[in-house]
Design a protein around this motif. Structure first.
Motif, short mmCIF file in Angstrom:
data_model
loop_
_atom_site.label_atom_id
_atom_site.label_comp_id
_atom_site.label_asym_id
_atom_site.label_seq_id
_atom_site.Cartn_x
_atom_site.Cartn_y
_atom_site.Cartn_z
N ASP A 17 0.74 -1.27 0.00
CA ASP A 17 0.00 0.00 0.00
C ASP A 17 0.77 1.32 0.00
O ASP A 17 0.16 2.35 0.19
N GLY A 18 2.04 1.35 -0.24
CA GLY A 18 2.76 2.61 -0.38
C GLY A 18 3.40 3.19 0.86
O GLY A 18 3.86 4.31 0.82
N THR A 19 3.41 2.49 1.97
CA THR A 19 3.99 3.04 3.19
C THR A 19 5.40 2.52 3.43
O THR A 19 5.78 1.45 2.92
N VAL A 20 6.17 3.30 4.18
CA VAL A 20 7.49 2.87 4.64
C VAL A 20 7.46 2.90 6.16
O VAL A 20 6.76 3.73 6.75
N GLU A 21 8.18 2.00 6.78
CA GLU A 21 8.23 2.01 8.23
C GLU A 21 9.58 1.51 8.72
O GLU A 21 10.26 0.77 8.03
N GLY A 22 9.93 1.98 9.89
CA GLY A 22 11.20 1.59 10.50
C GLY A 22 11.46 2.45 11.72
O GLY A 22 10.60 3.19 12.17
N TYR A 23 12.66 2.35 12.26
CA TYR A 23 13.04 3.16 13.42
C TYR A 23 13.92 4.31 12.95
O TYR A 23 14.96 4.10 12.35
N LYS A 80 9.64 4.97 16.44
CA LYS A 80 9.13 4.17 15.32
C LYS A 80 8.37 5.11 14.39
O LYS A 80 7.55 5.90 14.83
N ALA A 81 8.67 5.00 13.09
CA ALA A 81 8.08 5.88 12.10
C ALA A 81 7.38 5.06 11.02
O ALA A 81 7.92 4.06 10.55
N ARG A 82 6.17 5.50 10.68
CA ARG A 82 5.44 4.90 9.56
C ARG A 82 4.92 6.06 8.72
O ARG A 82 4.27 6.97 9.23
N GLY A 83 5.26 6.04 7.43
CA GLY A 83 4.85 7.14 6.56
C GLY A 83 4.56 6.66 5.16
O GLY A 83 4.69 5.48 4.85
N LYS A 84 4.16 7.62 4.33
CA LYS A 84 3.79 7.29 2.95
C LYS A 84 4.54 8.19 2.00
O LYS A 84 4.50 9.41 2.11
N LEU A 85 5.23 7.58 1.05
CA LEU A 85 5.83 8.33 -0.04
C LEU A 85 4.72 8.80 -0.96
O LEU A 85 3.77 8.06 -1.21
N ARG A 93 9.00 8.63 -6.09
CA ARG A 93 8.98 7.40 -6.90
C ARG A 93 10.39 6.83 -7.01
O ARG A 93 10.59 5.62 -6.94
N GLU A 94 11.38 7.71 -7.19
CA GLU A 94 12.78 7.26 -7.27
C GLU A 94 13.23 6.64 -5.95
O GLU A 94 13.87 5.59 -5.94
N VAL A 95 12.88 7.30 -4.84
CA VAL A 95 13.27 6.78 -3.52
C VAL A 95 12.61 5.43 -3.27
O VAL A 95 13.25 4.50 -2.77
N LEU A 96 11.34 5.30 -3.64
CA LEU A 96 10.65 4.02 -3.47
C LEU A 96 11.39 2.91 -4.22
O LEU A 96 11.61 1.83 -3.69
N ALA A 97 11.80 3.19 -5.45
CA ALA A 97 12.54 2.19 -6.23
C ALA A 97 13.87 1.85 -5.56
O ALA A 97 14.26 0.68 -5.49
N LEU A 98 14.57 2.86 -5.05
CA LEU A 98 15.85 2.64 -4.38
C LEU A 98 15.69 1.82 -3.10
O LEU A 98 16.47 0.90 -2.83
N VAL A 99 14.66 2.14 -2.32
CA VAL A 99 14.42 1.41 -1.08
C VAL A 99 13.98 -0.02 -1.39
O VAL A 99 14.46 -0.97 -0.76
N ARG A 100 13.12 -0.17 -2.37
CA ARG A 100 12.64 -1.51 -2.75
C ARG A 100 13.80 -2.43 -3.12
O ARG A 100 13.82 -3.60 -2.79
N LYS A 152 5.84 -0.77 1.42
CA LYS A 152 4.61 -1.32 0.82
C LYS A 152 4.31 -0.52 -0.43
O LYS A 152 4.40 0.69 -0.44
N THR A 153 3.97 -1.21 -1.50
CA THR A 153 3.62 -0.53 -2.74
C THR A 153 2.13 -0.71 -2.99
O THR A 153 1.49 -1.56 -2.39
#
Length: 173
Positions: A17-23, A80-85, A93-100, A152-153
């Motif tokens: 669903d497009g979110t990133v999470e981590g510490y 703890k952080a949960r967010g959405k690109l 979009r570039e960061v999502l590809a790099l993180v993925r 999450k995408t």
């Protein structure tokens, strides 16, 4: 020959669903600047600033907002952080590809120290109260354990309806 444990990074998982999470910060751990964030350091700023006033940036660049934070909470381990690109932002979009792909997975905080002390024996600065300005997705975090743990995408669609996560086919109506 085995790589040292701290050099092995788990790849982020890709989910629907497009979110990133981590510490974004870990309590009691010393970063490369010899700072140690103490439990409760973020409580005041999380209470007074609010989520929308803590931007998600890329590489601490205020000209590179890439998303929004949906949830920031302190737990026993850290912040703890949960967010959405934001998919309409090209850099996001570039960061999502790099993180993925595991090329970028660091999280790093931008802050002002409100209350801290330097331990005279160790020269470690213990941060008791922090004014959190921003959290960035970065290539090289000062705190090696501050990482994106999941990505999450958006779920694939088939004929305008959500697709089944394994088969890719939409349910029949």
């Amino acid at each position: 020959m085995h790589a040292p444990q701290d050099l092995v990074r788990p790849l982020a998982t890709v989910e629907p669903d497009g979110t990133v999470e981590g510490y974004a910060s870990l309590f009691g751990e010393i970063d490369q600047a010899r700072d140690m964030v103490m439990p409760g350091a973020f409580a005041q700023t999380l209470r007074t600033r609010g989520l929308r006033r803590i931007p998600m940036l890329f590489q601490h660049d205020p000209a590179e907002p890439i998303g929004i934070w949906l949830d920031l909470t302190e737990d026993i381990r850290g912040l703890k952080a949960r967010g959405k690109l934001i998919p309409d932002v090209a850099r996001a979009r570039e960061v999502l590809a790099l993180v993925r792909e595991g090329a970028v997975d660091g999280l790093s905080i931008g802050f002002r120290t409100v209350k801290g002390r330097i331990d005279p024996a160790t020269r470690i600065r213990k941060l008791d109260v922090i004014d959190l300005w921003e959290i960035s997705i970065v290539t090289f975090p000062l705190l090696s354990g501050a990482r994106v743990r999941a990505v999450k995408t958006r779920a694939p669609t088939c004929r305008g309806r959500p697709a089944h996560p394994r088969t890719g086919h939409s349910p029949r109506r």
